[in-house]
Design an enzyme around this catalytic site. Sequence first.
Site, PDB file in Angstrom:
ATOM      1  N   LYS A  45       0.938  -1.345   0.089  1.00 14.17           N
ATOM      2  CA  LYS A  45      -0.032   0.009  -0.036  1.00 14.17           C
ATOM      3  C   LYS A  45       0.995   1.177  -0.064  1.00 14.17           C
ATOM      4  CE  LYS A  45       0.845   1.418   4.392  1.00 14.17           C
ATOM      5  NZ  LYS A  45       1.604   2.525   4.657  1.00 14.17           N
ATOM      6  N   MET A  94       5.616   0.304   3.139  1.00 16.85           N
ATOM      7  CA  MET A  94       4.610  -0.407   2.333  1.00 16.85           C
ATOM      8  C   MET A  94       3.848  -1.477   2.842  1.00 16.85           C
ATOM      9  SD  MET A  94       6.229   0.272  -1.425  1.00 16.85           S
ATOM     10  CE  MET A  94       4.748   0.669  -2.024  1.00 16.85           C
ATOM     11  N   ASP A 104      -2.568  -1.294  10.027  1.00 14.59           N
ATOM     12  CA  ASP A 104      -2.636  -1.443   8.634  1.00 14.59           C
ATOM     13  C   ASP A 104      -3.252  -2.621   7.913  1.00 14.59           C
ATOM     14  OD1 ASP A 104      -1.380   1.079   8.281  1.00 14.59           O
ATOM     15  OD2 ASP A 104       0.459   0.247   8.066  1.00 14.59           O
TER      16      ASP A 104
END
Length: 303
Positions: free
Chosen positions: A11, A104, A142
Amino acid sequence: MASVRVRVPAKVNLSLAVGPLRPDGFHELATVYQALSLYDEVEVTDRSDGRGPVLAVGGRESDTVPSGEGNLAWQAAVLAGKVFAREPDLTISIDKGIPVAAGMAGGSADAAAVLRATSQLWDPEGTGDVELLEVAARLGSDVPFALLGGTAVGSGRGEVVTSAMGSGTFHWVLALSEGQLATPTVYRTLDELREGEVVPPPHVDPAVLLAVRTGDAAALGAALANDMQAAAVALMPVLEMLLDLGPEHGALGSIVSGSGPTCAFLVADEDAALELAVALSASGLCRAVRRAVGPVPGATVVE
Ligand code: C5P
Protein backbone atom coordinates in the site's frame (compact mmCIF):
# COMPACT_ATOMS: atom_id res chain seq x y z
CA MET A 1 -2.97 -31.59 3.98
CA ALA A 2 -5.09 -28.70 2.82
CA SER A 3 -3.31 -25.64 1.40
CA VAL A 4 -4.46 -22.18 0.39
CA ARG A 5 -2.40 -19.62 -1.53
CA VAL A 6 -3.13 -15.90 -1.13
CA ARG A 7 -1.80 -12.94 -3.07
CA VAL A 8 -1.66 -9.68 -1.10
CA PRO A 9 -0.66 -6.17 -2.22
CA ALA A 10 1.54 -3.36 -0.87
CA LYS A 11 0.00 0.00 0.00
CA VAL A 12 0.80 3.65 -0.30
CA ASN A 13 -0.91 6.45 1.62
CA LEU A 14 -2.23 9.08 -0.79
CA SER A 15 -2.93 11.29 2.16
CA LEU A 16 -1.79 10.74 5.74
CA ALA A 17 -2.87 13.27 8.36
CA VAL A 18 -1.52 12.51 11.84
CA GLY A 19 -3.46 13.91 14.78
CA PRO A 20 -2.52 14.06 18.45
CA LEU A 21 -0.89 11.23 20.39
CA ARG A 22 -3.66 9.25 22.15
CA PRO A 23 -3.45 7.90 25.70
CA ASP A 24 -3.01 4.36 24.24
CA GLY A 25 0.26 5.35 22.53
CA PHE A 26 -1.21 5.52 19.01
CA HIS A 27 -1.88 8.62 16.95
CA GLU A 28 -5.31 9.48 15.62
CA LEU A 29 -5.11 9.23 11.80
CA ALA A 30 -7.11 10.33 8.80
CA THR A 31 -5.66 8.63 5.75
CA VAL A 32 -6.42 7.43 2.25
CA TYR A 33 -4.81 4.11 1.39
CA GLN A 34 -4.27 2.72 -2.10
CA ALA A 35 -3.26 -0.89 -2.78
CA LEU A 36 -0.44 -1.21 -5.34
CA SER A 37 0.57 -4.06 -7.67
CA LEU A 38 3.61 -5.19 -5.67
CA TYR A 39 2.64 -8.49 -4.09
CA ASP A 40 3.62 -11.05 -1.50
CA GLU A 41 2.39 -14.61 -2.09
CA VAL A 42 1.57 -16.51 1.06
CA GLU A 43 0.83 -20.24 1.11
CA VAL A 44 -0.78 -21.62 4.25
CA THR A 45 -0.94 -25.39 4.86
CA ASP A 46 -2.91 -26.97 7.69
CA ARG A 47 -0.82 -29.88 9.08
CA SER A 48 -2.92 -30.81 12.14
CA ASP A 49 0.16 -32.27 13.88
CA GLY A 50 0.13 -30.29 17.15
CA ARG A 51 3.41 -28.47 16.43
CA GLY A 52 1.98 -24.95 16.02
CA PRO A 53 2.94 -22.38 13.37
CA VAL A 54 6.02 -22.87 11.19
CA LEU A 55 7.18 -19.98 9.04
CA ALA A 56 9.41 -19.92 5.96
CA VAL A 57 10.25 -16.65 4.23
CA GLY A 58 11.75 -16.39 0.75
CA GLY A 59 11.90 -13.94 -2.12
CA ARG A 60 13.34 -10.44 -2.35
CA GLU A 61 15.13 -9.12 0.79
CA SER A 62 13.71 -12.00 2.81
CA ASP A 63 16.88 -12.38 4.93
CA THR A 64 15.86 -9.39 7.10
CA VAL A 65 12.36 -10.72 7.82
CA PRO A 66 11.84 -12.41 11.23
CA SER A 67 10.86 -16.08 10.89
CA GLY A 68 9.34 -16.70 14.34
CA GLU A 69 6.97 -15.07 16.81
CA GLY A 70 8.30 -11.63 15.86
CA ASN A 71 6.62 -11.96 12.46
CA LEU A 72 3.08 -10.55 12.31
CA ALA A 73 2.08 -13.49 10.06
CA TRP A 74 2.97 -15.88 12.91
CA GLN A 75 0.87 -13.80 15.31
CA ALA A 76 -1.97 -13.84 12.77
CA ALA A 77 -1.84 -17.65 12.70
CA VAL A 78 -2.14 -17.83 16.50
CA LEU A 79 -5.00 -15.32 16.58
CA ALA A 80 -6.80 -17.10 13.72
CA GLY A 81 -6.53 -20.35 15.70
CA LYS A 82 -8.28 -18.65 18.61
CA VAL A 83 -11.10 -17.04 16.65
CA PHE A 84 -11.79 -20.11 14.49
CA ALA A 85 -11.32 -22.46 17.51
CA ARG A 86 -8.63 -24.53 15.74
CA GLU A 87 -5.07 -25.54 16.54
CA PRO A 88 -2.78 -23.19 14.54
CA ASP A 89 -0.72 -26.10 13.11
CA LEU A 90 0.05 -24.08 10.03
CA THR A 91 3.03 -23.96 7.72
CA ILE A 92 3.22 -20.44 6.30
CA SER A 93 5.44 -19.89 3.26
CA ILE A 94 5.90 -16.25 2.35
CA ASP A 95 7.33 -15.22 -1.01
CA LYS A 96 8.26 -11.54 -0.59
CA GLY A 97 7.66 -9.16 -3.47
CA ILE A 98 6.74 -6.19 -1.26
CA PRO A 99 9.77 -4.17 -0.16
CA VAL A 100 10.70 -4.98 3.46
CA ALA A 101 10.53 -2.29 6.21
CA ALA A 102 9.83 0.27 3.53
CA GLY A 103 6.60 1.98 4.63
CA MET A 104 4.53 -0.18 2.26
CA ALA A 105 2.92 -2.41 4.93
CA GLY A 106 4.52 -5.68 3.79
CA GLY A 107 4.36 -7.25 7.27
CA SER A 108 0.72 -6.23 7.66
CA ALA A 109 0.02 -7.67 4.21
CA ASP A 110 1.37 -11.08 5.25
CA ALA A 111 -0.77 -11.06 8.39
CA ALA A 112 -3.84 -10.21 6.30
CA ALA A 113 -2.96 -13.05 3.90
CA VAL A 114 -2.83 -15.55 6.78
CA LEU A 115 -6.27 -14.39 7.96
CA ARG A 116 -7.70 -14.71 4.45
CA ALA A 117 -6.14 -18.19 4.08
CA THR A 118 -7.30 -19.51 7.45
CA SER A 119 -10.78 -18.21 6.81
CA GLN A 120 -10.79 -20.15 3.52
CA LEU A 121 -9.37 -23.29 5.18
CA TRP A 122 -11.49 -23.33 8.31
CA ASP A 123 -14.69 -21.49 7.37
CA PRO A 124 -15.02 -21.49 3.57
CA GLU A 125 -18.76 -20.79 3.64
CA GLY A 126 -18.34 -17.86 6.05
CA THR A 127 -20.82 -19.37 8.49
CA GLY A 128 -18.61 -18.98 11.59
CA ASP A 129 -19.49 -15.32 12.04
CA VAL A 130 -15.84 -14.29 12.29
CA GLU A 131 -15.48 -10.64 11.30
CA LEU A 132 -12.08 -10.67 9.57
CA LEU A 133 -11.66 -6.88 9.49
CA GLU A 134 -12.16 -6.74 13.25
CA VAL A 135 -9.69 -9.59 13.81
CA ALA A 136 -7.22 -7.85 11.48
CA ALA A 137 -7.44 -4.63 13.52
CA ARG A 138 -6.19 -6.53 16.57
CA LEU A 139 -2.97 -7.37 14.71
CA GLY A 140 -1.99 -3.90 13.49
CA SER A 141 -3.28 -0.58 12.20
CA ASP A 142 -2.63 -1.39 8.50
CA VAL A 143 -3.85 -5.02 8.48
CA PRO A 144 -7.57 -4.36 7.78
CA PHE A 145 -6.70 -2.34 4.68
CA ALA A 146 -4.55 -5.17 3.31
CA LEU A 147 -7.68 -7.36 3.40
CA LEU A 148 -9.87 -4.70 1.81
CA GLY A 149 -7.54 -3.34 -0.92
CA GLY A 150 -8.59 -0.86 -3.60
CA THR A 151 -8.63 2.71 -2.35
CA ALA A 152 -10.00 3.34 1.13
CA VAL A 153 -10.27 5.95 3.84
CA GLY A 154 -8.68 4.95 7.16
CA SER A 155 -9.54 6.50 10.51
CA GLY A 156 -8.98 5.72 14.19
CA ARG A 157 -5.37 4.55 14.34
CA GLY A 158 -5.76 3.56 10.67
CA GLU A 159 -7.68 0.35 11.35
CA VAL A 160 -11.20 1.63 10.60
CA VAL A 161 -11.42 1.35 6.81
CA THR A 162 -14.11 2.35 4.33
CA SER A 163 -13.79 1.76 0.58
CA ALA A 164 -13.62 4.89 -1.55
CA MET A 165 -15.19 5.13 -5.00
CA GLY A 166 -12.67 5.37 -7.76
CA SER A 167 -12.20 5.22 -11.51
CA GLY A 168 -9.20 4.48 -13.68
CA THR A 169 -5.72 3.26 -12.88
CA PHE A 170 -2.90 5.32 -11.41
CA HIS A 171 0.75 4.74 -12.33
CA TRP A 172 3.41 4.80 -9.63
CA VAL A 173 7.18 4.65 -9.39
CA LEU A 174 8.68 3.57 -6.07
CA ALA A 175 12.23 4.47 -5.07
CA LEU A 176 13.49 2.08 -2.38
CA SER A 177 15.97 3.84 -0.13
CA GLU A 178 19.09 2.45 1.48
CA GLY A 179 18.42 1.66 5.15
CA GLN A 180 15.20 1.29 7.08
CA LEU A 181 12.99 3.45 9.27
CA ALA A 182 11.12 1.96 12.24
CA THR A 183 7.53 3.22 12.30
CA PRO A 184 7.47 4.03 16.06
CA THR A 185 10.70 6.06 15.67
CA VAL A 186 9.17 8.14 12.87
CA TYR A 187 6.04 8.83 14.94
CA ARG A 188 8.22 9.81 17.93
CA THR A 189 10.28 12.15 15.74
CA LEU A 190 7.09 13.76 14.44
CA ASP A 191 5.96 14.35 18.05
CA GLU A 192 9.32 15.98 18.78
CA LEU A 193 9.07 18.20 15.69
CA ARG A 194 5.60 19.30 16.79
CA GLU A 195 6.43 19.78 20.47
CA GLY A 196 4.64 22.83 21.93
CA GLU A 197 2.14 22.93 19.04
CA VAL A 198 -1.54 22.24 19.46
CA VAL A 199 -2.13 19.38 16.99
CA PRO A 200 -5.64 19.57 15.48
CA PRO A 201 -7.78 16.48 14.83
CA PRO A 202 -6.75 14.97 11.48
CA HIS A 203 -8.97 15.15 8.42
CA VAL A 204 -8.86 13.79 4.87
CA ASP A 205 -8.44 16.39 2.13
CA PRO A 206 -11.58 16.15 -0.07
CA ALA A 207 -9.39 16.96 -3.12
CA VAL A 208 -7.75 13.53 -2.76
CA LEU A 209 -11.07 11.70 -2.77
CA LEU A 210 -12.37 13.76 -5.68
CA ALA A 211 -9.23 13.02 -7.74
CA VAL A 212 -9.55 9.29 -6.96
CA ARG A 213 -13.23 9.33 -7.92
CA THR A 214 -12.61 11.05 -11.26
CA GLY A 215 -9.34 9.22 -12.02
CA ASP A 216 -7.56 12.58 -12.35
CA ALA A 217 -3.86 11.82 -11.90
CA ALA A 218 -2.72 15.46 -12.17
CA ALA A 219 -5.16 16.53 -9.44
CA LEU A 220 -4.17 13.57 -7.26
CA GLY A 221 -0.49 14.35 -7.74
CA ALA A 222 -1.05 17.91 -6.53
CA ALA A 223 -3.06 16.75 -3.51
CA LEU A 224 -0.70 14.02 -2.19
CA ALA A 225 0.23 14.83 1.42
CA ASN A 226 1.91 13.00 4.29
CA ASP A 227 2.42 14.47 7.78
CA MET A 228 5.02 11.74 8.47
CA GLN A 229 7.21 13.03 5.65
CA ALA A 230 8.87 15.82 7.69
CA ALA A 231 9.88 13.28 10.34
CA ALA A 232 11.13 10.72 7.80
CA VAL A 233 13.20 13.41 6.05
CA ALA A 234 14.59 14.63 9.39
CA LEU A 235 15.79 11.08 10.11
CA MET A 236 17.01 10.45 6.55
CA PRO A 237 17.84 13.72 4.74
CA VAL A 238 18.62 11.97 1.43
CA LEU A 239 14.86 11.48 1.00
CA GLU A 240 14.48 15.20 0.31
CA MET A 241 16.89 14.96 -2.65
CA LEU A 242 15.10 11.88 -3.92
CA LEU A 243 11.69 13.57 -3.71
CA ASP A 244 13.05 16.61 -5.57
CA LEU A 245 13.91 14.40 -8.55
CA GLY A 246 10.20 13.71 -9.14
CA PRO A 247 9.11 17.08 -10.57
CA GLU A 248 12.41 17.38 -12.49
CA HIS A 249 11.56 14.17 -14.35
CA GLY A 250 7.84 14.54 -14.98
CA ALA A 251 6.21 13.23 -11.79
CA LEU A 252 2.78 14.65 -11.00
CA GLY A 253 3.41 14.23 -7.28
CA SER A 254 6.11 12.92 -4.95
CA ILE A 255 5.64 11.65 -1.44
CA VAL A 256 7.23 9.51 1.27
CA SER A 257 5.22 6.28 1.51
CA GLY A 258 3.74 5.90 5.01
CA SER A 259 6.54 6.16 7.57
CA GLY A 260 9.15 5.66 4.82
CA PRO A 261 11.79 5.37 3.67
CA THR A 262 10.31 4.43 0.26
CA CYS A 263 9.47 7.45 -1.90
CA ALA A 264 6.39 7.14 -4.13
CA PHE A 265 5.99 9.14 -7.33
CA LEU A 266 2.71 9.46 -9.20
CA VAL A 267 3.11 9.72 -12.98
CA ALA A 268 0.75 10.15 -15.94
CA ASP A 269 1.25 6.81 -17.73
CA GLU A 270 3.58 3.89 -18.36
CA ASP A 271 5.97 5.92 -20.55
CA ALA A 272 6.35 8.56 -17.84
CA ALA A 273 6.92 5.79 -15.29
CA LEU A 274 9.74 4.32 -17.35
CA GLU A 275 11.39 7.71 -17.87
CA LEU A 276 11.29 8.55 -14.17
CA ALA A 277 12.44 5.05 -13.18
CA VAL A 278 15.53 5.45 -15.36
CA ALA A 279 16.32 8.87 -13.84
CA LEU A 280 15.88 7.61 -10.28
CA SER A 281 18.10 4.58 -10.93
CA ALA A 282 20.77 6.80 -12.47
CA SER A 283 20.74 9.19 -9.49
CA GLY A 284 22.46 6.71 -7.20
CA LEU A 285 20.23 8.00 -4.37
CA CYS A 286 18.23 4.77 -3.96
CA ARG A 287 18.97 1.05 -3.92
CA ALA A 288 16.19 -0.05 -6.29
CA VAL A 289 13.27 1.29 -8.31
CA ARG A 290 9.96 -0.45 -8.94
CA ARG A 291 6.93 0.43 -11.02
CA ALA A 292 3.37 -0.36 -9.95
CA VAL A 293 -0.25 0.47 -10.62
CA GLY A 294 -3.13 1.04 -8.25
CA PRO A 295 -5.73 0.45 -7.08
CA VAL A 296 -5.64 -3.37 -6.99
CA PRO A 297 -7.69 -5.82 -4.88
CA GLY A 298 -6.75 -6.75 -1.31
CA ALA A 299 -5.69 -10.22 -0.05
CA THR A 300 -7.16 -12.69 -2.56
CA VAL A 301 -7.16 -16.48 -2.68
CA VAL A 302 -5.26 -17.68 -5.76
CA GLU A 303 -6.69 -20.78 -7.39
O1 C5P B 1 -0.44 -0.68 14.52
P1 C5P B 1 0.99 -1.01 14.31
O2 C5P B 1 1.42 -2.19 15.12
O3 C5P B 1 1.37 -1.13 12.89
O4 C5P B 1 1.80 0.23 14.88
C1 C5P B 1 3.19 0.18 15.10
C2 C5P B 1 3.60 1.38 15.95
O5 C5P B 1 3.44 2.59 15.20
C3 C5P B 1 2.77 1.58 17.21
O6 C5P B 1 3.28 0.85 18.29
C4 C5P B 1 2.91 3.08 17.43
O7 C5P B 1 4.15 3.38 18.06
C5 C5P B 1 2.96 3.63 16.03
N1 C5P B 1 1.63 4.07 15.55
C6 C5P B 1 1.10 5.25 16.03
N2 C5P B 1 -0.13 5.66 15.59
C7 C5P B 1 -0.81 4.94 14.67
C8 C5P B 1 -0.28 3.74 14.15
C9 C5P B 1 0.95 3.33 14.61
O8 C5P B 1 1.72 5.95 16.85
N3 C5P B 1 -1.99 5.39 14.25
